[in-house]
Design a protein around this motif. Structure first.
Motif, PDB file in Angstrom:
ATOM      1  N   GLU A 217      10.653   8.287  -6.458  1.00  0.00           N
ATOM      2  CA  GLU A 217      11.291   6.902  -7.024  1.00  0.00           C
ATOM      3  C   GLU A 217      12.662   6.820  -6.971  1.00  0.00           C
ATOM      4  OE1 GLU A 217       9.328   6.756 -11.148  1.00  0.00           O
ATOM      5  OE2 GLU A 217       8.603   8.573 -10.525  1.00  0.00           O
ATOM      6  N   GLY A 218      13.171   5.428  -7.258  1.00  0.00           N
ATOM      7  CA  GLY A 218      14.415   5.265  -7.240  1.00  0.00           C
ATOM      8  C   GLY A 218      15.120   4.994  -6.060  1.00  0.00           C
ATOM      9  N   PHE A 219      14.518   4.763  -4.937  1.00  0.00           N
ATOM     10  CA  PHE A 219      15.043   4.810  -3.632  1.00  0.00           C
ATOM     11  C   PHE A 219      15.916   3.555  -3.325  1.00  0.00           C
ATOM     12  CE2 PHE A 219      10.212   4.153  -3.556  1.00  0.00           C
ATOM     13  CZ  PHE A 219      10.223   3.001  -3.384  1.00  0.00           C
ATOM     14  N   GLU A 220      15.572   2.579  -4.118  1.00  0.00           N
ATOM     15  CA  GLU A 220      16.218   1.291  -4.050  1.00  0.00           C
ATOM     16  C   GLU A 220      17.464   1.243  -4.706  1.00  0.00           C
ATOM     17  OE1 GLU A 220      13.013  -1.323  -5.202  1.00  0.00           O
ATOM     18  OE2 GLU A 220      12.899  -2.024  -3.320  1.00  0.00           O
ATOM     19  N   ASN A 221      18.066   2.465  -5.327  1.00  0.00           N
ATOM     20  CA  ASN A 221      19.351   2.592  -6.077  1.00  0.00           C
ATOM     21  C   ASN A 221      20.197   2.901  -4.932  1.00  0.00           C
ATOM     22  OD1 ASN A 221      21.423   3.419  -7.588  1.00  0.00           O
ATOM     23  ND2 ASN A 221      20.477   4.951  -8.932  1.00  0.00           N
ATOM     24  N   PRO A 222      21.441   2.031  -4.833  1.00  0.00           N
ATOM     25  CA  PRO A 222      22.333   2.288  -3.732  1.00  0.00           C
ATOM     26  C   PRO A 222      23.120   3.617  -3.905  1.00  0.00           C
ATOM     27  CG  PRO A 222      22.749   0.194  -4.765  1.00  0.00           C
ATOM     28  CD  PRO A 222      21.826   0.958  -5.771  1.00  0.00           C
ATOM     29  N   GLU A 223      23.053   4.556  -5.125  1.00  0.00           N
ATOM     30  CA  GLU A 223      23.587   5.813  -5.238  1.00  0.00           C
ATOM     31  C   GLU A 223      22.407   6.847  -4.662  1.00  0.00           C
ATOM     32  OE1 GLU A 223      24.751   6.358  -9.111  1.00  0.00           O
ATOM     33  OE2 GLU A 223      26.179   4.962  -8.889  1.00  0.00           O
ATOM     34  N   ASN A 224      21.265   6.647  -4.453  1.00  0.00           N
ATOM     35  CA  ASN A 224      20.330   7.352  -4.071  1.00  0.00           C
ATOM     36  C   ASN A 224      20.462   7.646  -2.463  1.00  0.00           C
ATOM     37  OD1 ASN A 224      17.620   8.300  -3.019  1.00  0.00           O
ATOM     38  ND2 ASN A 224      16.925   8.264  -5.274  1.00  0.00           N
ATOM     39  N   THR A 251      -4.515  20.958  -2.736  1.00  0.00           N
ATOM     40  CA  THR A 251      -4.970  19.703  -2.391  1.00  0.00           C
ATOM     41  C   THR A 251      -3.738  18.589  -2.709  1.00  0.00           C
ATOM     42  OG1 THR A 251      -7.289  20.267  -3.417  1.00  0.00           O
ATOM     43  CG2 THR A 251      -6.248  17.667  -3.291  1.00  0.00           C
ATOM     44  N   PRO A 252      -3.136  17.851  -1.663  1.00  0.00           N
ATOM     45  CA  PRO A 252      -2.406  17.018  -1.724  1.00  0.00           C
ATOM     46  C   PRO A 252      -2.521  15.697  -2.431  1.00  0.00           C
ATOM     47  CG  PRO A 252      -3.073  17.069   0.571  1.00  0.00           C
ATOM     48  CD  PRO A 252      -4.010  17.883  -0.265  1.00  0.00           C
ATOM     49  N   MET A 253      -1.675  15.054  -3.177  1.00  0.00           N
ATOM     50  CA  MET A 253      -1.652  13.827  -3.754  1.00  0.00           C
ATOM     51  C   MET A 253      -0.509  13.171  -3.755  1.00  0.00           C
ATOM     52  SD  MET A 253      -3.602  12.958  -7.598  1.00  0.00           S
ATOM     53  CE  MET A 253      -2.410  14.036  -8.503  1.00  0.00           C
ATOM     54  N   PHE A 254      -0.661  11.844  -3.626  1.00  0.00           N
ATOM     55  CA  PHE A 254       0.413  10.931  -3.403  1.00  0.00           C
ATOM     56  C   PHE A 254       0.596   9.971  -4.916  1.00  0.00           C
ATOM     57  CE2 PHE A 254       2.581   6.804  -2.350  1.00  0.00           C
ATOM     58  CZ  PHE A 254       3.780   7.008  -2.015  1.00  0.00           C
ATOM     59  N   TYR A 255       2.078   9.968  -5.517  1.00  0.00           N
ATOM     60  CA  TYR A 255       2.102   9.192  -6.636  1.00  0.00           C
ATOM     61  C   TYR A 255       2.892   7.928  -6.357  1.00  0.00           C
ATOM     62  CZ  TYR A 255       4.020   7.876 -11.297  1.00  0.00           C
ATOM     63  OH  TYR A 255       4.420   7.307 -12.391  1.00  0.00           O
ATOM     64  N   ALA A 256       2.730   6.938  -7.071  1.00  0.00           N
ATOM     65  CA  ALA A 256       3.457   5.677  -6.768  1.00  0.00           C
ATOM     66  C   ALA A 256       3.052   4.787  -7.814  1.00  0.00           C
ATOM     67  CB  ALA A 256       3.633   4.917  -5.467  1.00  0.00           C
ATOM     68  N   SER A 257       3.714   3.825  -8.366  1.00  0.00           N
ATOM     69  CA  SER A 257       3.270   2.511  -9.000  1.00  0.00           C
ATOM     70  C   SER A 257       2.405   1.528  -8.437  1.00  0.00           C
ATOM     71  CB  SER A 257       4.571   1.688  -9.557  1.00  0.00           C
ATOM     72  OG  SER A 257       5.179   1.126  -8.589  1.00  0.00           O
ATOM     73  N   LYS A 258       1.623   0.850  -9.223  1.00  0.00           N
ATOM     74  CA  LYS A 258       0.600  -0.270  -8.625  1.00  0.00           C
ATOM     75  C   LYS A 258       1.488  -1.140  -7.923  1.00  0.00           C
ATOM     76  CE  LYS A 258      -2.113  -3.892 -10.655  1.00  0.00           C
ATOM     77  NZ  LYS A 258      -1.233  -5.199 -10.519  1.00  0.00           N
ATOM     78  N   SER A 259       2.506  -1.748  -8.261  1.00  0.00           N
ATOM     79  CA  SER A 259       3.440  -2.511  -7.522  1.00  0.00           C
ATOM     80  C   SER A 259       3.723  -2.185  -6.222  1.00  0.00           C
ATOM     81  CB  SER A 259       4.520  -3.210  -8.342  1.00  0.00           C
ATOM     82  OG  SER A 259       5.481  -2.289  -8.754  1.00  0.00           O
ATOM     83  N   LEU A 261       2.352   0.233  -4.499  1.00  0.00           N
ATOM     84  CA  LEU A 261       1.338   0.377  -3.637  1.00  0.00           C
ATOM     85  C   LEU A 261       0.400  -0.882  -2.892  1.00  0.00           C
ATOM     86  CD1 LEU A 261      -0.386   3.274  -5.612  1.00  0.00           C
ATOM     87  CD2 LEU A 261       0.936   3.588  -3.461  1.00  0.00           C
ATOM     88  N   GLU A 262       0.574  -1.776  -3.949  1.00  0.00           N
ATOM     89  CA  GLU A 262      -0.280  -3.267  -3.328  1.00  0.00           C
ATOM     90  C   GLU A 262       0.239  -3.693  -2.249  1.00  0.00           C
ATOM     91  OE1 GLU A 262      -2.323  -4.940  -7.744  1.00  0.00           O
ATOM     92  OE2 GLU A 262      -0.337  -5.386  -7.135  1.00  0.00           O
ATOM     93  N   HIS A 263      -0.546  -4.110  -1.251  1.00  0.00           N
ATOM     94  CA  HIS A 263      -0.325  -4.796  -0.192  1.00  0.00           C
ATOM     95  C   HIS A 263       0.729  -4.079   0.666  1.00  0.00           C
ATOM     96  CE1 HIS A 263      -2.328  -7.901  -2.263  1.00  0.00           C
ATOM     97  NE2 HIS A 263      -1.325  -8.053  -3.057  1.00  0.00           N
ATOM     98  N   ASP A 264       0.876  -2.788   0.762  1.00  0.00           N
ATOM     99  CA  ASP A 264       1.872  -1.856   1.389  1.00  0.00           C
ATOM    100  C   ASP A 264       3.417  -2.270   1.039  1.00  0.00           C
ATOM    101  OD1 ASP A 264      -0.597  -0.875   2.585  1.00  0.00           O
ATOM    102  OD2 ASP A 264       0.012  -1.265   4.663  1.00  0.00           O
ATOM    103  N   ALA A 265       3.509  -2.793  -0.098  1.00  0.00           N
ATOM    104  CA  ALA A 265       4.654  -3.195  -0.560  1.00  0.00           C
ATOM    105  C   ALA A 265       6.050  -2.447  -0.259  1.00  0.00           C
ATOM    106  CB  ALA A 265       4.699  -3.677  -2.008  1.00  0.00           C
ATOM    107  N   LYS A 266       5.886  -1.167  -0.766  1.00  0.00           N
ATOM    108  CA  LYS A 266       7.038  -0.027  -0.677  1.00  0.00           C
ATOM    109  C   LYS A 266       6.756   1.074   0.082  1.00  0.00           C
ATOM    110  CE  LYS A 266       9.358  -2.777  -3.006  1.00  0.00           C
ATOM    111  NZ  LYS A 266      10.797  -3.482  -2.635  1.00  0.00           N
ATOM    112  N   TRP A 267       5.332   1.345   0.319  1.00  0.00           N
ATOM    113  CA  TRP A 267       4.495   2.433   0.988  1.00  0.00           C
ATOM    114  C   TRP A 267       3.504   1.976   2.084  1.00  0.00           C
ATOM    115  CZ3 TRP A 267       7.367   6.749   0.306  1.00  0.00           C
ATOM    116  CH2 TRP A 267       7.867   7.186  -0.760  1.00  0.00           C
ATOM    117  N   GLU A 268       3.416   2.372   3.159  1.00  0.00           N
ATOM    118  CA  GLU A 268       2.193   2.202   3.826  1.00  0.00           C
ATOM    119  C   GLU A 268       0.996   2.662   3.338  1.00  0.00           C
ATOM    120  OE1 GLU A 268       3.077   3.252   7.835  1.00  0.00           O
ATOM    121  OE2 GLU A 268       4.443   1.860   8.061  1.00  0.00           O
ATOM    122  N   THR A 269       0.487   2.248   2.203  1.00  0.00           N
ATOM    123  CA  THR A 269      -0.622   2.771   1.654  1.00  0.00           C
ATOM    124  C   THR A 269      -1.639   2.814   2.170  1.00  0.00           C
ATOM    125  OG1 THR A 269       0.279   1.246  -0.387  1.00  0.00           O
ATOM    126  CG2 THR A 269      -1.853   2.278  -0.691  1.00  0.00           C
TER     127      THR A 269
END
Length: 507
Positions: A217-224, A251-259, A261-269
């Motif tokens: 998370e927080g990858f849109e923060n310029p300090e990240n 067992t691997p699992m990927f965590y992200a928010s609904k917004s 994940l939807e429509h491949d917005a921030k990840w290639e879901t």
């Protein structure tokens, strides 16, 4: 025409008809043979429907010798049942496909037998402080996703969560099955794989049954340090971490928010959901079970439905989750070595600034095992004025970390001073008159012989005469009370009292 000639012609007619009949019969036999020939060879590539005798006969036919025959596989009984079952996939003609709610194609560890039981759990880190895991278990929590580490936002160093070992140890000891997650700021697939190997090594001595998740998370923060990565690049990192976690036995699992994940917005879901369990955060106005399902329509195996849960044993708000799976039993640790007993991080909820200085108590201060005055803390010893300790940290919340003889203690900062010459002020005795003195420091002498008393009173039975001083003898006056006419003096190491009018300034 003679009789003889007539007979000869009649015989010739019979012969012609006989020849014609024989010819027609021959043509019919020939046509039949040709038909049989074509029927025979048109079915030579399959033995389906033939008797064993027919197959054997043809295999022994010299005409077939040297010819390689291709055979179809025999149809199994279950295939026949599939064809006959009207609800089977084979017989379903509808092209409509619903969203998957239970993933079966994803990578799953074989260390624990997964079930379709719905389970309730929490995810925690050091920001929940010291957790009472017995109380959490009694509240009905079935699993806990525990943060084990993170990569720093700017420098990119991997660090452990300071309460991770304690949380894994105590959750397991109280019958709560555990999973884990790592908070990533990986820039490359190689860094992500490094994080996965670090995580797997860190948790290897614990019974990690639930998945191991990638949290970013927080990858849109310029300090990240991830600022500027593309969706594809971030997804590459996530995929690399999760595949390596699977290779390490979890067992691997990927965590992200609904917004996100939807429509491949921030990840290639669409790339991740076909390989790994998805853990989605989405917070409805009414939490589960009042809201029965997540508002996220994509495939997901776990739903974080609030980040503001209240649970016995945890003093801070906590994330609560629904998992659409469970386990028949806890997994075994992949590393059979028993981990060292871990203690809770006493400073987990506090921001301590590192210092290095010597302090003493202003009077006497309690030294505790944790920076708290609550029932969860224990007084281990006292520090008196003029005794010293090394202070190594000061928190924003008013606590100091002290080291004495190699042992760590905590004390309220206001009760300490770096002025090693400091002496506590003299406490006024309770004389029943609530006499208050204004501090002074001056030399005085009696005008006449006077009595110095234990209390500033001549009527109080406890105001006994402690000394008698003659005129001309000099001592220090430390306080004056103008309301009742008393002075406080220091005489032969004692704090005593006398009537002010009997004193005069010494020359």
């Amino acid at each position: 025409m003679s009789e003889k000639r007539h007979k000869r012609r009649r015989k010739q007619g019979i012969d012609n008809r006989l020849v014609l009949g024989i010819g027609l019969l021959t043509l019919w036999i020939l046509a039949f043979s040709i038909a049989v020939f074509f029927l025979f060879f048109s079915g030579k590539d399959s033995t389906k429907g033939q008797t064993d005798e027919e197959v054997i006969s043809r295999e022994e036919d010299p005409a077939e010798e040297g010819r390689e025959e291709k055979k179809e596989p025999e149809e199994k009984p279950e295939d026949m049942e599939e064809k006959e079952d009207p609800q089977s996939e084979t017989n379903q003609i509808s092209e409509e496909t619903g969203a998957e709610s239970e993933i079966t194609k994803v990578l799953l560890s074989q260390n624990a037998q997964e079930t379709d039981e719905v389970t309730i759990g929490i995810d925690v880190s050091r920001f929940q402080g010291t957790i009472d895991w017995k109380a959490v278990a009694e509240a009905g929590i079935e699993f806990a996703m525990i943060r084990v580490g993170y990569r720093t936002q700017a420098g990119g160093e991997i660090r452990e969560d300071t309460n991770a070992r304690y949380n894994m140890q105590e959750a397991t000891a109280n019958g709560i099955q555990i999973g884990a997650y790592f908070f990533s700021t990986a820039l490359t697939k190689e860094e992500a794989e490094e994080e996965a190997r670090w995580t797997a090594g860190y948790i290897s001595q614990y019974a990690v049954t639930y998945p191991v998740a990638y949290n970013c998370e927080g990858f849109e923060n310029p300090e990240n340090r991830q600022y500027g990565l593309t969706v594809s690049q971030r997804t590459d990192c996530a995929e690399a971490f999760l595949k390596e976690i699977y290779n390490q036995g979890y067992t691997p699992m990927f965590y992200a928010s609904k917004s996100e994940l939807e429509h491949d917005a921030k990840w290639e879901t669409s790339r991740l959901e076909g390989q790994f369990k998805i853990w989605v955060s989405q917070y409805p106005a009414a939490p589960y079970p009042d809201t029965a399902v997540s508002g996220y329509g994509g495939a997901h195996a776990m739903w974080q439905y609030t980040n503001n849960g209240t649970i016995a044993g945890i003093s801070r708000p906590v994330d609560v989750n629904v998992a659409y799976f469970g386990y028949e039993a806890s997994a075994d640790a992949l590393n059979p070595d028993t981990p060292e007993t871990a203690g809770a991080d006493a400073e987990a909820l506090m921001n301590f600034q590192e210092v290095d200085e010597t302090v003493t108590a202003k009077e006497t201060v309690n030294l505790r095992d944790i920076p708290s005055q609550g029932e969860d803390s224990t007084v281990l010893r006292e520090l008196a004025n003029q005794e010293t300790a090394q202070r190594t940290g000061i928190s924003d919340s008013g606590w100091s970390r002290l080291i004495i003889d190699g042992e760590r203690y905590y004390a309220v900062s206001n009760y300490l001073t770096t002025d090693l010459s400091y002496r506590p002020p003299v406490k006024e005795p309770d004389d029943g008159l609530k006499t208050k003195f204004q501090s002074v420091s001056e030399y005085v002498t009696p005008k006449i012989e006077i009595n110095l008393r234990m209390l500033p009173s001549v009527t109080n039975p406890d105001a006994v005469v402690a000394a008698t001083v003659k005129a001309g003898e000099v001592f220090v006056r430390t306080g004056i009370n103008t309301d009742y006419g008393w002075s406080r003096v220091e005489y032969n190491g004692q704090t005593l009292y006398c009537v002010s009018s009997y004193l005069t300034m010494a020359e």
